[in-house]
Write a protein that holds these residues in place. Structure first.
Motif, mmCIF file in Angstrom:
data_model
loop_
_atom_site.group_PDB
_atom_site.id
_atom_site.type_symbol
_atom_site.label_atom_id
_atom_site.label_comp_id
_atom_site.label_asym_id
_atom_site.label_seq_id
_atom_site.Cartn_x
_atom_site.Cartn_y
_atom_site.Cartn_z
ATOM 1 N N GLU A 99 109.967 -30.291 20.586
ATOM 2 C CA GLU A 99 108.906 -31.017 19.779
ATOM 3 C C GLU A 99 109.149 -32.366 19.526
ATOM 4 N N HIS A 100 110.381 -32.711 19.556
ATOM 5 C CA HIS A 100 110.762 -34.025 19.034
ATOM 6 C C HIS A 100 111.677 -34.935 19.846
ATOM 7 N N GLY A 101 112.377 -34.214 20.996
ATOM 8 C CA GLY A 101 113.031 -34.778 21.751
ATOM 9 C C GLY A 101 114.334 -35.434 21.192
ATOM 10 N N MET A 102 114.594 -36.591 21.526
ATOM 11 C CA MET A 102 115.786 -37.271 20.828
ATOM 12 C C MET A 102 115.489 -37.280 19.417
ATOM 13 N N GLY A 103 114.429 -37.281 18.886
ATOM 14 C CA GLY A 103 114.163 -37.440 17.449
ATOM 15 C C GLY A 103 114.401 -36.086 16.616
ATOM 16 N N ALA A 104 114.709 -35.334 17.464
ATOM 17 C CA ALA A 104 114.980 -33.991 16.759
ATOM 18 C C ALA A 104 116.112 -33.895 15.841
ATOM 19 N N GLN A 105 115.878 -33.292 14.749
ATOM 20 C CA GLN A 105 117.318 -32.675 14.023
ATOM 21 C C GLN A 105 117.186 -31.244 13.877
ATOM 22 N N LEU A 106 118.806 -31.206 14.463
ATOM 23 C CA LEU A 106 118.937 -29.797 14.880
ATOM 24 C C LEU A 106 120.400 -29.327 13.987
ATOM 25 N N LEU A 107 120.358 -28.057 13.672
ATOM 26 C CA LEU A 107 121.262 -27.435 12.703
ATOM 27 C C LEU A 107 122.343 -27.118 13.603
ATOM 28 N N TRP A 108 123.720 -27.314 13.201
ATOM 29 C CA TRP A 108 125.045 -27.174 14.084
ATOM 30 C C TRP A 108 126.069 -26.885 12.906
ATOM 31 N N PRO A 109 126.952 -25.872 13.263
ATOM 32 C CA PRO A 109 127.893 -25.474 12.297
ATOM 33 C C PRO A 109 128.690 -26.841 11.933
ATOM 34 N N ASP A 110 129.148 -26.738 10.629
ATOM 35 C CA ASP A 110 130.046 -27.667 9.894
ATOM 36 C C ASP A 110 131.687 -27.451 10.169
ATOM 37 N N ARG A 152 120.961 -42.808 28.427
ATOM 38 C CA ARG A 152 119.948 -42.401 27.751
ATOM 39 C C ARG A 152 119.941 -42.490 26.202
ATOM 40 N N LEU A 153 120.950 -41.645 25.738
ATOM 41 C CA LEU A 153 121.244 -41.625 24.192
ATOM 42 C C LEU A 153 121.508 -43.009 23.725
ATOM 43 N N LYS A 154 122.073 -44.036 24.441
ATOM 44 C CA LYS A 154 122.261 -45.524 23.669
ATOM 45 C C LYS A 154 120.959 -45.946 23.448
ATOM 46 N N LEU A 155 120.158 -45.954 24.503
ATOM 47 C CA LEU A 155 118.758 -46.716 24.498
ATOM 48 C C LEU A 155 117.764 -45.711 23.915
ATOM 49 N N GLN A 156 118.041 -44.543 23.865
ATOM 50 C CA GLN A 156 117.112 -43.422 23.200
ATOM 51 C C GLN A 156 115.911 -43.470 23.866
ATOM 52 N N GLN A 157 115.907 -43.648 25.213
ATOM 53 C CA GLN A 157 114.848 -43.662 26.148
ATOM 54 C C GLN A 157 114.758 -42.316 27.030
ATOM 55 N N THR A 158 113.986 -41.375 26.942
ATOM 56 C CA THR A 158 113.711 -40.301 27.987
ATOM 57 C C THR A 158 112.359 -40.529 28.714
ATOM 58 N N GLY A 159 112.084 -39.580 29.780
ATOM 59 C CA GLY A 159 110.855 -39.788 30.227
ATOM 60 C C GLY A 159 109.908 -39.349 29.457
ATOM 61 N N ALA A 160 109.951 -38.466 28.312
ATOM 62 C CA ALA A 160 108.818 -38.382 27.347
ATOM 63 C C ALA A 160 108.513 -39.808 26.637
ATOM 64 N N SER A 161 109.411 -40.323 26.094
ATOM 65 C CA SER A 161 109.402 -41.537 25.226
ATOM 66 C C SER A 161 109.010 -42.699 25.982
ATOM 67 N N TRP A 162 109.346 -42.751 27.103
ATOM 68 C CA TRP A 162 108.749 -43.835 28.043
ATOM 69 C C TRP A 162 107.298 -43.770 28.042
ATOM 70 N N GLN A 163 106.796 -42.519 28.444
ATOM 71 C CA GLN A 163 105.373 -42.300 28.652
ATOM 72 C C GLN A 163 104.615 -42.671 27.449
ATOM 73 N N LEU A 164 105.097 -42.144 26.354
ATOM 74 C CA LEU A 164 104.463 -42.363 24.792
ATOM 75 C C LEU A 164 104.465 -43.851 24.713
ATOM 76 N N LYS A 165 105.630 -44.368 24.976
ATOM 77 C CA LYS A 165 105.499 -46.068 24.573
ATOM 78 C C LYS A 165 104.436 -46.829 25.507
ATOM 79 N N GLN A 166 104.540 -46.478 26.804
ATOM 80 C CA GLN A 166 103.504 -47.297 27.604
ATOM 81 C C GLN A 166 102.283 -47.015 27.305
ATOM 82 N N SER A 184 121.122 -35.197 13.987
ATOM 83 C CA SER A 184 120.047 -35.892 14.760
ATOM 84 C C SER A 184 120.546 -35.297 16.213
ATOM 85 N N ALA A 185 119.944 -35.277 17.095
ATOM 86 C CA ALA A 185 119.745 -34.635 18.522
ATOM 87 C C ALA A 185 120.615 -35.632 18.998
#
Length: 496
Positions: free
Chosen positions: A386-397, A444-458, A408-409
């Motif tokens: 749903e959120h791509g790199m903007g997702a909040q994921l649950l992970w063991p502490d 990709r992680l540094k710039l936070q740009q995926t194929g989806a985020s590029w499409q949405l931004k443009q 954050s993803a």
């Protein structure tokens, strides 16, 4: 589902015979997996790439039969809709430079396909969902005229007794109804195949289930359907809604869908996943090949398990077990969650990160499973989609301060990069190969740009000066030009 069949209507007797064959196939598989020599051999990787055919304006072009005939390559096959094709890439050893080899083959194939498509005033493009699709591009007229697709439509409609209903939330929610499965054909993916020896299957499969949400968050490339902005990887809910054969009362009883993230951890091995598919899901294509699997096995020969393989092809978990009778018989895991595109190097970076992370996590999976419930892993999968790199994921502490922490993803993927690197190195991938493809993900992680985020931004930028359909066309044409350069999507710039 790649099998071509000659009819789409079946009798009750054919279904009974098929179910009996499935029982024999399962028993034979159980015996095969118990044999110490079965499925041994080096790890290999392969993939199936689904692609769109579009015209010069980036709109769907329904000429898959014509291109198939002209291309004349047995590795190219037709897909569900007439504007899609699939190429079965050659398997390669996991050791050495597997991702470079597959990337080169993808680039070569796309170049050859573009040459043929040009004869039909078209071009091909790898993209999860084509943004320029319109409602008129779906329906019986859009379906590739093959019996297996007609059979699939009839079987699912009979199970449901109602229209296919698709509801997807997001910034611009969408609600659709259809009487066929061509809406599913909007999805194109890169389906990875990874050969695994039976004794490692459970650990690696469970590790892959944990790893997939993290890799998917970095790989999303399907944010727009019918001009509406939805999930970053809209393929995930679209496929589930379009193929789910359950009626409402069955859904409410919590019986599993044919499209799911799974129903729990694998405890012992691959057999339980095949058995689950047989026990939980009605057959759709009751076609038998005449072989008695148990008799074949008792005679010292390898059975094809034709019916089990056919049935397994009509159940679609996002990570699917595969039995193959090639090379003396072996097991593979098919990874179905990653989208097609944007470029060959991006797709192989996604593959390297996913496989490396799964291999790395498999070393500690027995400790991870008690720390992260399976339902939480499934939750992570859908949040990543749903959120791509903007997702909040649950992970063991690891400090045991909290049972699970929300991360954050991007932060999680960055922290797991050394695990993916170690996983790739331990299966023999060349160090330079590991560095090259994981660096693509790091950027990709540094710039936070995926194929989806590029499409949405443009798309958002273009909507300032253009009406919606022209903005979509403009964006898709620029996407195609960028994709042809094989430059990582993280480096794509804004449309001017």
């Amino acid at each position: 589902m790649g099998l071509e069949i000659t009819k789409s209507e079946f009798t009750a007797r054919e279904f009974r015979q098929f179910r009996a064959k499935l029982g024999g196939n399962l028993e034979a598989l159980d015996q095969l997996l118990a044999a110490p020599a079965f499925g041994q051999g080096p790890a290999t990787m392969g993939a199936e790439l689904e692609i769109y055919i579009v015209d010069k304006q980036g709109r769907p072009l329904s000429v898959n039969h014509q291109i198939l005939d002209q291309f004349d390559d047995p590795q190219l096959t037709l897909e569900l809709n007439r504007y899609n094709l699939e190429y079965n890439l050659s398997p390669v050893p996991a050791q050495g430079k597997p991702f470079s080899a597959i990337e080169q083959e993808i680039s070569t194939v796309l170049g050859r396909l573009n040459e043929v498509a040009a004869d039909h005033c078209g071009q091909v493009v790898p993209i999860g969902i084509l943004p320029t699709l319109k409602r008129r591009h779906f329906g019986p007229h859009a379906m590739t005229d093959q019996s297996r697709y007609h059979a699939l439509t009839k079987a699912l409609a009979k199970m449901r007794g109602e229209l296919f209903c698709i509801r997807i939330n997001g910034p611009e929610p969408i609600s659709l109804r259809s009487r066929d499965v061509t809406l599913e054909g909007a999805n194109t993916s890169l389906q990875l195949h990874y050969r695994v020896v039976p004794e490692r299957f459970a650990d690696l499969y469970n590790a892959l289930q944990i790893a997939t949400p993290v890799a998917l968050a970095c790989a999303v490339n399907s944010p727009i359907l019918l001009g509406q902005r939805l999930w970053h990887e809209t393929r995930i809910p679209l496929f589930k809604h379009a193929i789910d054969g359950r009626t409402r009362d069955v859904r409410e009883s919590h019986l599993p869908s044919r499209v799911s993230y799974g129903n729990g951890w694998v405890r012992h091995g691959a057999y339980e996943l095949f058995a689950e598919a047989v026990n939980m899901h009605q057959p759709i294509l009751p076609i038998c090949n005449g072989e008695d699997a148990l008799e074949t096995l008792q005679s010292g020969m390898l059975p094809s398990l034709f019916e089990l393989r056919l049935h397994q092809g009509t159940v679609w978990p996002w990570n699917r077990p595969i039995f193959d009778d090639a090379d003396g018989g072996h097991l593979r895991i098919e990874m179905r969650a990653l989208p097609a595109g944007p470029t060959p190097c991006d797709m192989m970076a996604n593959a390297a990160f996913l496989i490396g992370l799964a291999e790395g996590l498999s070393n500690e999976v027995e400790h991870l499973m008690p720390a992260i419930p399976f339902r939480t892993v499934a939750y992570n999968f859908y949040r990543a989609a749903e959120h791509g790199m903007g997702a909040q994921l649950l992970w063991p502490d690891k400090t045991f301060g909290e049972p699970l922490q929300s991360v954050s993803a991007v932060e999680l993927a960055q922290s797991l990069m050394p695990v993916a690197e170690e996983g790739l190195l331990q299966i023999g991938v060349d160090k330079a190969e590991v560095r090259r493809y994981l660096d693509i993900i790091r950027q990709r992680l540094k710039l936070q740009q995926t194929g989806a985020s590029w499409q949405l931004k443009q798309f958002k930028r273009l909507l300032r000066t253009e009406v919606r359909h022209r903005a979509l066309t403009h964006m898709v044409r620029e996407y195609i030009e960028n994709a042809r350069t094989n430059q990582p999507v993280a480096n794509w710039t804004d449309i001017r």
